[in-house]
Structure formats: C-alpha cells, structure tokens
Design a protein around this motif. Structure first.
Motif, PDB file in Angstrom:
ATOM      1  N   LYS A 246       0.825  -1.212   0.000  1.00 48.41           N
ATOM      2  CA  LYS A 246       0.000   0.000   0.000  1.00 48.41           C
ATOM      3  C   LYS A 246       0.859   1.263   0.000  1.00 48.41           C
ATOM      4  N   THR A 247       1.841   1.328   0.899  1.00 50.17           N
ATOM      5  CA  THR A 247       2.684   2.521   1.001  1.00 50.17           C
ATOM      6  C   THR A 247       3.535   2.699  -0.248  1.00 50.17           C
ATOM      7  N   ARG A 251       3.559   5.958  -2.591  1.00 44.10           N
ATOM      8  CA  ARG A 251       4.818   6.645  -2.914  1.00 44.10           C
ATOM      9  C   ARG A 251       5.028   6.731  -4.423  1.00 44.10           C
ATOM     10  N   ASP A 269       3.434  11.024   6.387  1.00 42.28           N
ATOM     11  CA  ASP A 269       3.710   9.624   6.707  1.00 42.28           C
ATOM     12  C   ASP A 269       3.352   9.415   8.173  1.00 42.28           C
ATOM     13  N   LYS A 271       2.675   6.751   9.679  1.00 38.95           N
ATOM     14  CA  LYS A 271       3.298   5.556  10.254  1.00 38.95           C
ATOM     15  C   LYS A 271       4.634   5.922  10.890  1.00 38.95           C
ATOM     16  N   ASP A 275       8.926   6.207   4.909  1.00 44.20           N
ATOM     17  CA  ASP A 275       8.737   5.649   3.567  1.00 44.20           C
ATOM     18  C   ASP A 275       8.476   6.726   2.518  1.00 44.20           C
ATOM     19  N   LEU A 276       7.918   7.862   2.933  1.00 43.87           N
ATOM     20  CA  LEU A 276       7.614   8.930   1.979  1.00 43.87           C
ATOM     21  C   LEU A 276       8.710   9.991   1.914  1.00 43.87           C
ATOM     22  N   ASP A 350      -0.396   8.666   4.299  1.00 45.65           N
ATOM     23  CA  ASP A 350      -0.320   7.237   4.600  1.00 45.65           C
ATOM     24  C   ASP A 350      -0.801   6.990   6.021  1.00 45.65           C
ATOM     25  N   GLU A 351      -1.611   5.947   6.198  1.00 48.16           N
ATOM     26  CA  GLU A 351      -2.262   5.616   7.475  1.00 48.16           C
ATOM     27  C   GLU A 351      -3.185   6.754   7.911  1.00 48.16           C
TER      28      GLU A 351
END
Length: 589
Positions: A246-247, A251, A269, A271, A275-276, A350-351
């Motif tokens: 998903k992430t 991205r 991000d 989370k 990741d971003l 994200d999240e």
C-alpha cells in the motif's frame, strides 16, 4: 450401431434387479440400433452411388471441390468446442496449452452443483462463445456458465479452479464481462505467475517528466499491458492489509506527481517510518513523518490553509472569462500561469486513520478532507488517502463515497472490499479478497473512466525512489518552483502563532451581544486580523471552534434592515466557559 454407450446403464439396472427399467432401456436400445442400421445402409448405397457417379461422369474440378467440401465437413464435425477449424501460427510457450477439456475439467472440480448436474448428464456445463486463443502471455477462454451460476461463484473458488487447471494460483484470473449477464465468464490463464512475471521497464525510471493533466503509466495488467492514471481531477483511496504494498503504491503516485515541476506536494507519513521521505524531503512543500502531537498540529494547520486555498481558487475560477476557463475547472494551460496560482496541489497521506480517529481533532480532519474530496478536483487539488484498516472510521463515508479513483490490494473481508472499491463491488465479483499473500503490489484499480481492472503496480524500491526524488528536485530548481519544506522554509501556523481564536472572538463580540450570527463574527474577525481570518466563511469558523468544544447553533438576530431571523451563530457564554476551562480559571468572565 450397437449402442455401447448405453450398456453400463443397462448393466446397472440388472444389478439392481429392476426389470421395468431394464425393459425400457432394452426397447430404447432396439430403437437406436434399428435407426442407426437403416441410416448406415442408406448412407452406404447413396454415398457409394454418388461417389461412383462423380468419379465417372464429373470433371476434375468438380471432383476436387467435392473432396474439399467432404474434408471440411468431417473436420468441422470432429473439431473440439473451443478450437477453430483453421488455426493461425502462435509462439510456442513452456506453459501447457489451454484446451476446452482442461477448462471443463477445472469447472467440474469447483463443487458447484449446477455445473456438476449438467456434466453428469453428459453435457459440458460451459458453453464456449469464442475459441480459446492466445491473449498476450497467456490463454483466454470465454463462455456462458449454466443457468443460475454466476462468475462470482467461480471467483470465490479461484484456488480450486487453479488446482483443476493444474496452474499456479497467480496464473489464473477469472473475470466477469462488463455489460453482459452475470453468467458470462472470461478465464485468462497466464504462462507465468503475475507476481513473478517479467514486467516491462517503467518509462519514468531513468528519465522524463510528467504533465499531471495527461495519463501516466503506473502499472501493468495480467497481460503485461500498461495501465494509466490521470492524477488531476480525482480524489483517491488506497486500502490493504499490512505488508501488501500500500505505502509503495502511494509513494509511486507521489513520485509521478513530483515529476511535474508545477505540482505542490503535501506528504504525511503517519506511520512514521520515513517511507515517503524520498518525496517529502526532496520536493514537498509540506512534509511530516510521525503522529506525535506536534505532527498532528502541523498537519491540521496545513489542512486549514488548504481549505482557505480551495475557496480562493473557487473564486478565481469563477472570475475567469469563459473563453479562458470554459469548463469551470483548472486546466494545464491555467496551471502554467503563476499569477493565477492554480498549479496542481497533491496531498498524500499514509495511514490516514490516525487523523480521522484522533480524539481531539478527528472531526475537523474529516470535515476538511471531505471538503477537499468533493470540491478539490475541479480546483486542481488532489487528495490521496491510504489506510491498512478500511472501515467506516478509517475512511469516513463522505470520503469513500466520493473518491473517484480507488486502489484495493489484498483485504480480508467483504466490508473492507466495498469500503475501498464501492458498494456492492463484492457481489459483482470484484473481490480483492482473492489475492494471495504473495500478490504484493497487485490490486483492483477503479478509475480512469473504466471498470475495475487487476493491476500490478510498478515496483520502485527506496534507493530508486531517492534517485527519482532527486531528479524531481532538480527539475524544480531549474524551474524555480522548489518551495516550503524542501526549500528549508519553516512552516508557521498563521492561525495559531501568537493568536488566540477564543480571545479574538471575545474581542469582537462584546458583552452587550450575548448571541451573534457566525457571518457577523467572521466579518469582524477579518477586520481584526485580515492576514489570519481573511476569507473565512461561517463553516470554517464552526470547524475551527469544534476542537475547542464549542459548537454553533441557531441563534436569533436582526438584519441590517431590522428584520429578525434565526441563523447559525455562537453564544458568548460558551466562549467564556471554554476559556475558563482551558485556563483553569472559572472566574475568567
């Protein structure tokens, strides 16, 4: 001619000692034998006579024509249901050829009663509507299931279907046919598992830029064909269970947006794993990783500014001449004019459930995001939300119902499936529950003006994402569009830095006016601090007061003409109470 196909049935009646059934079957056998003998004798005499006459009397061309017709007739009679009389040359593959016998065997192994009943009577249980043919790197079979059997019945038994075909699960993809009845099945069987098959190189992996108003490839379908997305004019949701990609998908979409140097990115991000960061640290105007209190306050302040920007853009679009803005929405040409300030804005979260479930600010996050989802696309604002728990709290109904682009990787149940892909998707056979645990990055995509498609998104790992992010940064530096967080600027909340909303309201609402309409309050606030409250509407005031525990309601007031009316407004006593509770001083009044 001897009716050998009926012999097992007659022997079974003998074993059961059922004399009546045996006599009935014997009469049936006698009738078949007499008819077949008569037809064979007549055919032999007539056929031999015609053949002899043609051989003796007919010219050579008629003999050749007669022989060709006979061969075609025999070939047609002996052809399998899924095969044409004449085939074209195809590339040989390592995977076994898909035939009608294999398809029928697999369907019979699904345990669907209606199919098994038809096949037990000697019929196929599946009517091929087209020959089985090569379709990209695989085979395609299409046909009608028995009455009462739907494609959904087959899809939910995909693992059994793969077993019956003796193929890996990732090679077997049963699908419904849009605009056809629910019993029309298309079965595509790939030569390789979709999750491990070699994919074409992504055109943007090594170079190039993007125009967000035009389609851009972001993945491939089962057949290896590129699938495109136009990021403008959409609001999108991404849903999946953890560890399914998903992430990475979010991205990827943000990297695409970053390659348009006009786009202003806001990346969150929640989370907190970074990741971003390849996008956020390199090009984002606003960026945050984490869900601490200061991260939440930062994001909320940014969203408030975005809502103000949404309203400014709406007024700007409304003021433009029809020949410049004929469809009342942002276009690529308008985005190219910096003075208008209508460049694309892309927000990636994200999240997102962290925002909407926040005990204090969840309501305001939901209200602003719902507004951005509904009105943002026409003004050039794109909101992309990703969550690993797609339910009513993580994806509020006002958002999920209005999202025009949807990506659903593996989920565990019907509720999660329909929250992402839309109501009744599960019943229509669009089921992300069928993906296996190794189908990372594979998802159902709904958008771009077409029905749901299965797509494998381009895999971009973290080092590659860093390289693309740096390339996007260089594009912005050359164009002079690098701003905000990526440019080293510190974001300061104009609404909260040095200002107190509740105190400002008390300053513009004297004790002589215990109740006042919201429209009057925002007008006075704009006079008090134009740089903070300029452009506010009553709805924005209500949203800003909600975190403080103050709600607006119907209050009595008078217009400038002296006419009384009920409109939404505030009570001064509520403001005083909230200030007293906040400051721990009940005597604030």
């Amino acid at each position: 001619m001897s009716d050998r196909e009926g012999e097992p049935v007659r022997l079974a009646s003998v074993r059961r000692e059922d004399a009546a059934e045996y006599l009935k079957l014997s009469r049936q056998r006698d009738g078949r034998v007499r008819l077949r003998t008569l037809v064979a004798v007549l055919g032999m005499f007539v056929g031999l006579g015609v053949a002899l006459a043609i051989y003796v009397l007919a010219p050579g061309w008629l003999q050749a024509l007669s022989m060709g017709v006979l061969l075609l007739a025999l070939g047609s009679a002996g052809t399998q249901a899924d095969a044409p009389v004449i085939t074209r040359a195809v590339e040989m593959t390592k995977a076994p050829k898909l035939t009608s016998d294999i398809v029928l065997r697999a369907l019979g192994a699904l345990g669907i009663t209606a199919i098994n009943q038809v096949q037990s009577k000697g019929r196929d249980g599946f009517t091929f509507t087209a020959p089985i043919t090569r379709d990209g790197p695989g085979w395609r079979a299409e046909g009608d299931l028995p009455y009462g059997v739907t494609v959904t019945d087959v899809i939910e038994r995909r693992d059994k279907l793969a077993s019956g075909l003796r193929r890996p699960l990732g090679c077997v993809w049963p699908e419904a046919v849009p605009d056809e009845h629910t019993g029309r099945l298309v079965l595509w069987v790939g030569d390789q598992d979709m999750s491990t098959a070699t994919k074409p190189a992504w055109p943007l992996i090594k170079g190039g830029s993007v125009d967000l108003f035009k389609p851009v490839s972001f993945g491939t379908d089962q057949r290896g064909r590129w699938v495109e997305i136009t990021l403008m004019y959409i609001a999108g949701v991404i849903g999946a269970i953890p560890r399914m990609g998903k992430t990475f998908l979010l991205r990827l979409l943000l990297l695409i947006a970053a390659l348009d140097n006009r786009a202003e990115l806001h990346t969150y991000d929640l989370k907190g794993t970074g990741d971003l960061d390849p996008v956020g640290e390199r090009v984002s105007h606003r960026h945050r990783a984490g869900d601490d209190d200061e991260d939440i306050e930062y994001a909320l302040a940014d969203l408030r500014e975005l809502r103000t920007e949404l309203r400014r853009r709406a007024k700007m679009i409304r003021s433009l001449p029809r020949d410049i803005c004929p469809e009342s929405k942002v276009t690529s040409e308008l985005a190219n004019k910096p003075k208008l300030g209508l460049h694309p804005i892309v927000i990636g979260v994200d999240e997102c459930q962290v925002w909407f479930e926040h005990p204090k600010h969840g309501g305001e996050f939901e209200e602003i995001c719902t507004d951005l989802v509904k009105r943002g696309p026409a003004t050039g604002i794109v909101l992309l939300l990703a969550t690993q728990r797609p339910d009513a709290k993580a994806l509020p109904t006002g958002i999920s119902a209005n999202a025009s682009a949807r990506w659903c990787l593996k989920v565990m149940g019907q509720l999660e499936n329909d929250m992402v892909l839309g109501t009744s998707s599960y019943k229509r056979g669009i089921r992300a529950t069928m993906f296996s645990w190794k189908d990372k990055g594979i998802h159902y995509f709904v958008g771009e003006g077409s029905d749901a498609r299965i797509v494998s998104s381009v895999y971009v790992d973290a080092p590659t994402a860093e390289v693309i992010g740096l390339r996007a940064r260089r594009l912005r530096e050359a164009a002079g569009t690098l701003t905000g967080h990526a440019a080293g600027e510190v974001f300061e909340d104009r609404e909260s830095s040095g200002f107190d909303l509740l105190a400002d309201i008390l300053a513009v609402v004297p004790a002589e006016e215990p109740k006042l309409w919201s429209e009057v309050v925002v007008a006075r606030l704009a006079e008090l601090r134009p740089d903070v409250y300029g452009g506010w509407e009553p709805e924005q005031l209500a949203a800003a007061l909600k975190p403080h525990g103050v709600s607006t309601g119907q209050v009595w007031g008078k217009t400038e003409a002296g006419k009384g009316a009920n409109r939404r407004g505030i009570e001064r006593s509520h403001i005083l109470t909230m200030i007293a509770e906040r400051d721990g001083n009940r005597d604030a009044s």
